[in-house]
Design an enzyme around this catalytic site. Structure first.
Site, PDB file in Angstrom:
ATOM      1  N   GLN A  80      -6.944 -38.062  49.976  1.00 19.20           N
ATOM      2  CA  GLN A  80      -6.636 -36.678  50.338  1.00 19.20           C
ATOM      3  C   GLN A  80      -6.293 -36.647  51.830  1.00 19.20           C
ATOM      4  OE1 GLN A  80      -7.060 -34.150  47.462  1.00 19.20           O
ATOM      5  NE2 GLN A  80      -6.623 -36.261  46.840  1.00 19.20           N
TER       6      GLN A  80
ATOM      7  N   GLY B  66     -10.516 -25.620  45.430  1.00 22.63           N
ATOM      8  CA  GLY B  66      -9.912 -26.937  45.250  1.00 22.63           C
ATOM      9  C   GLY B  66      -8.845 -27.244  46.283  1.00 22.63           C
ATOM     10  N   HIS B  67      -8.355 -28.489  46.223  1.00 21.30           N
ATOM     11  CA  HIS B  67      -7.383 -28.929  47.228  1.00 21.30           C
ATOM     12  C   HIS B  67      -6.056 -28.186  47.101  1.00 21.30           C
ATOM     13  CE1 HIS B  67      -6.169 -32.523  44.380  1.00 21.30           C
ATOM     14  NE2 HIS B  67      -6.005 -31.348  43.820  1.00 21.30           N
ATOM     15  N   ASN B  68      -5.488 -27.907  48.272  1.00 18.79           N
ATOM     16  CA  ASN B  68      -4.184 -27.237  48.394  1.00 18.79           C
ATOM     17  C   ASN B  68      -4.167 -25.803  47.882  1.00 18.79           C
ATOM     18  OD1 ASN B  68      -3.313 -30.410  47.828  1.00 18.79           O
ATOM     19  ND2 ASN B  68      -2.188 -29.409  49.474  1.00 18.79           N
TER      20      ASN B  68
END
Length: 356
Positions: free
Chosen positions: A214, A255-257
């Site tokens: 990440q 969560g990511h993004n």
């Protein structure tokens, strides 16, 4: 703690009816307040509760001023009404004023002897670092910021002016939070997002998970409050973003993004899967779930425990899990569903009568 009503009024504004000499010793709910307390009422539907309230001071809108002052058996000096066009907002600002006086911030400035600041970090002289706090190389802690005990600001991270990180908060490397933020204890900002590629195992018996590093960060705007034990993942390539004024309750997963628009609020245990985009001025009730890569328009309101399985591009209230729908349509379907067993029995009886 006690305060003269006239001092509170001078600090927060509004129109005062009745004596300003009354001494207030607590803020209380309307039903529990006594003559030494201040309460608030925001809507005419609470007239009956107001009539029975013993609150010495009531924050009320203009159309309820007469009701506040007309209650029976007033204490010495009479009832007082603190008129405000937005009683709830005035109440909120009053709680802030009260906490500043009841729970003042430590007078001592600087770094606790057990805290550690890397040689390449920059900590403003007015910042406060609690016991065993850590500021790593290249990190910046701006003026009047505060790090609680065991808080960690990793390499090249940035804490904005006046922002407070509670005990055991982690602000990951390259992540940033703006000014006047508040992050409650145990929250982790900038942990790895959940990214793994399925890779076939030799012999074709299945697949293993190959980690996708990440490489993004987390960018948080000004005036953001994040509850206890939340997890906000860094982006996979770009950044995870929380815009100005976002409010998160406890135990929330971002969560990511994910991108969360300004002044959106989420209640406890909400989960937002990766790459979802949440608009501005949205609300998500407790336990709501938004699946990955979906979009919510501005001013979308998700009821508690709902699961969002498709993008919602029109403002409004949405509820349900079977599947999510416009709230009015969902309520009609839910009402029909409650009658499903009775309809089934009627249908079976009809079939018995018509079958030869």
């Amino acid at each position: 703690m006690s305060a003269r009503l006239s001092d509170l009024h001078a600090a927060l504004g509004g129109v005062l009816h009745g004596t300003g000499d009354r001494v207030v010793v607590r803020i209380a709910p309307l039903a529990e307040a006594g003559a030494d307390a201040v309460a608030f009422v925001a809507h005419p539907r609470y007239r009956a509760a107001l009539a029975g309230s013993r609150a010495g001071v009531v924050i009320a809108p203009p159309d309820l001023v007469a009701d506040v002052l007309a209650r029976s058996e007033p204490p010495a000096g009479g009832w007082a009404c603190w008129e405000s066009p937005d009683p709830y907002g005035t109440f909120a600002r009053l709680t802030q004023w009260w906490r500043q006086h009841v729970q003042p911030r430590p007078a001592a400035l600087g770094v606790h002897p057990t805290a550690w600041v890397a040689p390449g970090a920059r900590v403003h002289p007015t910042a406060r670092l609690g016991p065993f706090a850590v500021v790593e190389d290249g990190a910046v802690v701006d003026e009047d910021a505060e790090l609680g005990a065991h808080a960690v600001v990793q390499a090249r991270a940035h804490v904005g002016a006046g922002t407070r990180l509670g005990a055991h908060v982690v602000l990951g490397y390259d992540c940033r939070i703006g000014a006047r933020g508040l992050v409650h204890g145990g929250t982790v900002i900038g942990a790895d997002g959940f990214g793994f590629a399925p890779v076939p195992l030799p012999g074709g018996e299945g697949k293993r998970w190959e980690k996708i590093e990440q490489l993004g960060a987390v960018r948080i705007g000004d005036d953001v409050e994040i509850g206890a034990n939340c997890c906000i993942d860094r982006g996979a390539l770009g950044d995870t973003v929380l815009e100005d004024g976002v409010k998160l309750d406890n135990l929330i997963q971002i969560g990511h993004n994910v991108h969360v628009g300004r002044h959106t609020a989420m209640a406890g245990c909400v989960g937002i899967a990766g790459s979802a985009r949440i608009g501005a001025f949205c609300t998500l009730g407790g336990g709501a779930i938004v699946l990955g890569h979906l979009e919510l328009a501005d001013h979308v309101h998700i009821s508690a425990a709902s699961v969002v399985m498709r993008s919602i591009l029109q403002p409004g209230q949405y509820s349900g899990i079977f599947p999510i729908d416009d709230n009015r349509a969902w309520e009609k379907n839910a009402a029909t569903l409650r009658q499903l067993h009775a309809l089934r029995e009627r249908l079976k009886a009809l079939e018995r009568r018509t079958t030869p």
